[in-house]
Scaffold this motif. Structure first.
Motif, PDB file in Angstrom:
ATOM      1  N   ASN A  45       0.795  -1.231   0.000  1.00  0.00           N
ATOM      2  CA  ASN A  45       0.000   0.000   0.000  1.00  0.00           C
ATOM      3  C   ASN A  45       0.825   1.277   0.000  1.00  0.00           C
ATOM      4  OD1 ASN A  45      -2.894  -0.515  -0.152  1.00  0.00           O
ATOM      5  ND2 ASN A  45      -2.591  -1.742   1.697  1.00  0.00           N
ATOM      6  N   GLY A  46       2.120   1.152  -0.208  1.00  0.00           N
ATOM      7  CA  GLY A  46       2.945   2.350  -0.323  1.00  0.00           C
ATOM      8  C   GLY A  46       3.043   3.146   0.958  1.00  0.00           C
ATOM      9  N   SER A  47       3.200   4.447   0.833  1.00  0.00           N
ATOM     10  CA  SER A  47       3.422   5.289   2.009  1.00  0.00           C
ATOM     11  C   SER A  47       2.122   5.864   2.550  1.00  0.00           C
ATOM     12  CB  SER A  47       4.403   6.414   1.688  1.00  0.00           C
ATOM     13  OG  SER A  47       3.916   7.202   0.620  1.00  0.00           O
ATOM     14  N   LEU A  48       2.158   6.232   3.816  1.00  0.00           N
ATOM     15  CA  LEU A  48       0.977   6.733   4.517  1.00  0.00           C
ATOM     16  C   LEU A  48       0.492   8.061   3.952  1.00  0.00           C
ATOM     17  CD1 LEU A  48      -1.044   6.668   6.888  1.00  0.00           C
ATOM     18  CD2 LEU A  48       0.787   7.601   8.345  1.00  0.00           C
ATOM     19  N   ASP A  49       1.389   8.884   3.434  1.00  0.00           N
ATOM     20  CA  ASP A  49       0.977  10.221   2.985  1.00  0.00           C
ATOM     21  C   ASP A  49      -0.100  10.172   1.908  1.00  0.00           C
ATOM     22  OD1 ASP A  49       2.701   9.198   1.121  1.00  0.00           O
ATOM     23  OD2 ASP A  49       3.973  10.976   0.967  1.00  0.00           O
ATOM     24  N   SER A  50      -0.061   9.149   1.054  1.00  0.00           N
ATOM     25  CA  SER A  50      -1.080   9.065   0.008  1.00  0.00           C
ATOM     26  C   SER A  50      -2.464   8.813   0.588  1.00  0.00           C
ATOM     27  CB  SER A  50      -0.724   7.967  -1.000  1.00  0.00           C
ATOM     28  OG  SER A  50      -0.700   6.693  -0.378  1.00  0.00           O
ATOM     29  N   PHE A  51      -2.535   8.076   1.697  1.00  0.00           N
ATOM     30  CA  PHE A  51      -3.829   7.797   2.326  1.00  0.00           C
ATOM     31  C   PHE A  51      -4.344   8.986   3.136  1.00  0.00           C
ATOM     32  CE2 PHE A  51      -2.489   3.556   1.286  1.00  0.00           C
ATOM     33  CZ  PHE A  51      -3.662   2.873   1.042  1.00  0.00           C
ATOM     34  N   LEU A  52      -3.442   9.840   3.576  1.00  0.00           N
ATOM     35  CA  LEU A  52      -3.864  10.992   4.369  1.00  0.00           C
ATOM     36  C   LEU A  52      -4.176  12.208   3.521  1.00  0.00           C
ATOM     37  CD1 LEU A  52      -1.342  10.861   7.365  1.00  0.00           C
ATOM     38  CD2 LEU A  52      -3.658   9.918   7.247  1.00  0.00           C
ATOM     39  N   PHE A  53      -3.419  12.398   2.433  1.00  0.00           N
ATOM     40  CA  PHE A  53      -3.501  13.646   1.691  1.00  0.00           C
ATOM     41  C   PHE A  53      -4.103  13.515   0.295  1.00  0.00           C
ATOM     42  CE2 PHE A  53       0.695  14.196   4.125  1.00  0.00           C
ATOM     43  CZ  PHE A  53       0.016  14.498   5.303  1.00  0.00           C
ATOM     44  N   GLU A  61      -1.628  14.804  11.873  1.00  0.00           N
ATOM     45  CA  GLU A  61      -2.015  14.549  10.491  1.00  0.00           C
ATOM     46  C   GLU A  61      -2.841  13.272  10.363  1.00  0.00           C
ATOM     47  OE1 GLU A  61       1.485  16.810   8.010  1.00  0.00           O
ATOM     48  OE2 GLU A  61       1.830  14.712   8.542  1.00  0.00           O
ATOM     49  N   ILE A  62      -2.507  12.246  11.148  1.00  0.00           N
ATOM     50  CA  ILE A  62      -3.310  11.025  11.150  1.00  0.00           C
ATOM     51  C   ILE A  62      -4.708  11.319  11.680  1.00  0.00           C
ATOM     52  CG2 ILE A  62      -3.560   8.739  12.205  1.00  0.00           C
ATOM     53  CD1 ILE A  62      -0.519   8.497  12.185  1.00  0.00           C
ATOM     54  N   LEU A  63      -4.778  12.132  12.721  1.00  0.00           N
ATOM     55  CA  LEU A  63      -6.062  12.478  13.331  1.00  0.00           C
ATOM     56  C   LEU A  63      -6.953  13.258  12.354  1.00  0.00           C
ATOM     57  CD1 LEU A  63      -7.719  12.513  16.023  1.00  0.00           C
ATOM     58  CD2 LEU A  63      -6.655  14.724  16.486  1.00  0.00           C
ATOM     59  N   GLY A  64      -6.369  14.250  11.688  1.00  0.00           N
ATOM     60  CA  GLY A  64      -7.155  15.122  10.822  1.00  0.00           C
ATOM     61  C   GLY A  64      -7.205  14.696   9.366  1.00  0.00           C
TER      62      GLY A  64
END
Length: 425
Positions: free
Chosen positions: A185-193, A301-304
């Motif tokens: 699933n790659g990096s977390l930033d894609s799921f957050l932003f 960032e995870i929260l919002g």
């Protein structure tokens, strides 16, 4: 070769790992006179097992047995290039350039690209998927060599479910590369932003990602043979597997320090502006608490499910940490949680916000340890009311600080420039 011997060969990696953990535990317990005889006995057993494993490895080499490939062990820097003097004796596989071309089908599928190189998808002979990180630069590039050594030397010491695993490396004149386990699933930033992916993870996923990431960092700080400070905790360096389990990655800026050292010497700016702790550019010593600050920003960032600083947000919502503190101080944090699509009465979400506020305290000694962060996120420790993380700043000053830190380059990121920015407001 008998089936029993083949089975022992298959289990060699696990046995050696277990022996290292046993010996580490024994050394800790030797200080106790009551358990000394037991420790000595266990130690003798572990040494016999080590010799047995060595004999099995010799037998494997003599028999030219190739059904169960064993990763070659780095015995000492005498057999390798002198730059490997600092690399620890861990089991990692050394790949040649041709190996990596075969593994990646001649570098066919690119997964991503960063400041230090390009990452390609590959598949090993045993069908295991890997990510091959090709480092930019030539053999004389000191920065590339330093980054390469930092990654191998730090991540090679780790063995944790929430840390990406190093499978091997290549260090040749024409090619320098690191081979990691593949994360679907790659990096977390894609799921957050990313607007398309943001809705694919729910609140429970956000919680598990936050706790898992915290566990990985806590292991680096407190459970490794030596303390490891990551220095670049951010969504882009948290990878997700097929089940959205988080694994901390990218140890190119990591620093290994002795457990006896209370802090390390500052040798220049490290980390990503906006996530880097204030002590990176203020006269404070560098400790593991620098990672705690970065994790706090990540936690917001995870929260919002938004970036910690957004120029297109409402004026009082640009910098997420300051906005959350303002709402917390006013007793209206629930309204902010509703804006994050979280039930305003969700105690876990409120706890996460409070933990994040503790993590981004300006004074390093005010921040909790990462093991405490894990326990607080899991509800094992009570979250007391945090003090103001921005005690010496008005809202406008803190906004200037964040705007400055997010856009400044490492060479310009100095306290003098910051004072000038604020004083000229």
């Amino acid at each position: 070769m008998t089936p029993a011997v083949k089975l022992w060969i298959r289990r060699t990696d696990e046995i050696e790992s277990g022996i290292r953990r046993l010996e580490k535990r024994i050394l800790k317990k030797k200080s106790s006179i009551h358990c000394f005889p037991c420790c000595i006995s266990s130690y003798r057993i572990s040494r016999r097992a080590t010799r047995m494993i060595s004999d099995i490895n010799d037998l494997c080499r003599e028999s030219n047995f190739s059904v169960i490939p064993l990763s070659p062990r780095i015995e000492s820097s005498n057999t390798l290039d002198p730059i490997f003097d600092e690399i620890i004796e861990e089991k990692v596989k050394m790949f040649s350039r041709q190996n990596l071309k075969n593994i990646t089908d001649n570098f066919k599928e690119k997964l991503g690209e960063g400041g230090f190189g390009v990452v390609y998808k590959g598949i090993l002979a045993d069908k295991m998927l890997v990510a091959v990180k090709i480092l930019n630069g030539n053999i004389s590039d000191n920065l590339i060599i330093k980054q390469f050594k930092a990654e191998v030397n730090s991540i090679g010491r780790t063995n944790h479910f929430n840390l990406v695993r190093l499978c091997g490396f290549c260090f040749e004149k024409e090619l320098k590369a690191l081979v990691f386990e593949f994360m679907e699933n790659g990096s977390l930033d894609s799921f957050l932003f990313d607007d398309k992916k943001r809705n694919s993870i729910g609140w429970k996923d956000q919680q598990s990602i936050a706790v898992g990431t915290a566990r990985g960092i806590a292991y680096l700080h407190e459970d490794c043979r030596d303390n490891i400070i990551h220095y670049d905790i951010k969504p882009g360096n948290v990878l997700l597997d097929a089940k959205l389990c988080p694994k901390v990655a990218d140890f190119g800026l990591a620093k290994i320090c002795s457990r006896d050292a209370s802090h390390i010497t500052k040798t220049g700016f490290r980390g990503t502006p906006g996530y880097a702790a204030p002590e990176m550019w203020l006269p404070y010593p560098l400790t593991t608490k620098s990672d705690v600050y970065s994790f706090g920003v990540l936690l917001f960032e995870i929260l919002g499910k938004r970036k910690h600083y957004e120029t297109n947000a409402l004026p009082d919502q640009e910098w997420l940490p300051r906005w959350v503190w303002k709402k917390f101080e006013e007793g209206t944090l629930g309204e902010t949680l509703l804006g994050f699509e979280i039930d305003e009465k969700d105690k876990e979400a409120e706890r996460m916000a409070i933990v994040a506020l503790w993590c981004v305290q300006q004074q390093p000694e005010m921040r909790p340890s990462m093991s405490s962060v894990v326990k607080k996120l899991e509800g094992e420790l009570k979250c007391n009311r945090p003090p103001n993380p921005f005690p010496h700043m008005s809202y406008n000053d803190s906004a200037i600080l964040q705007r400055f830190s997010s856009n400044a380059s490492s060479t310009l990121f100095t306290s003098t420039a910051l004072v000038t920015a604020i004083s000229s407001r």
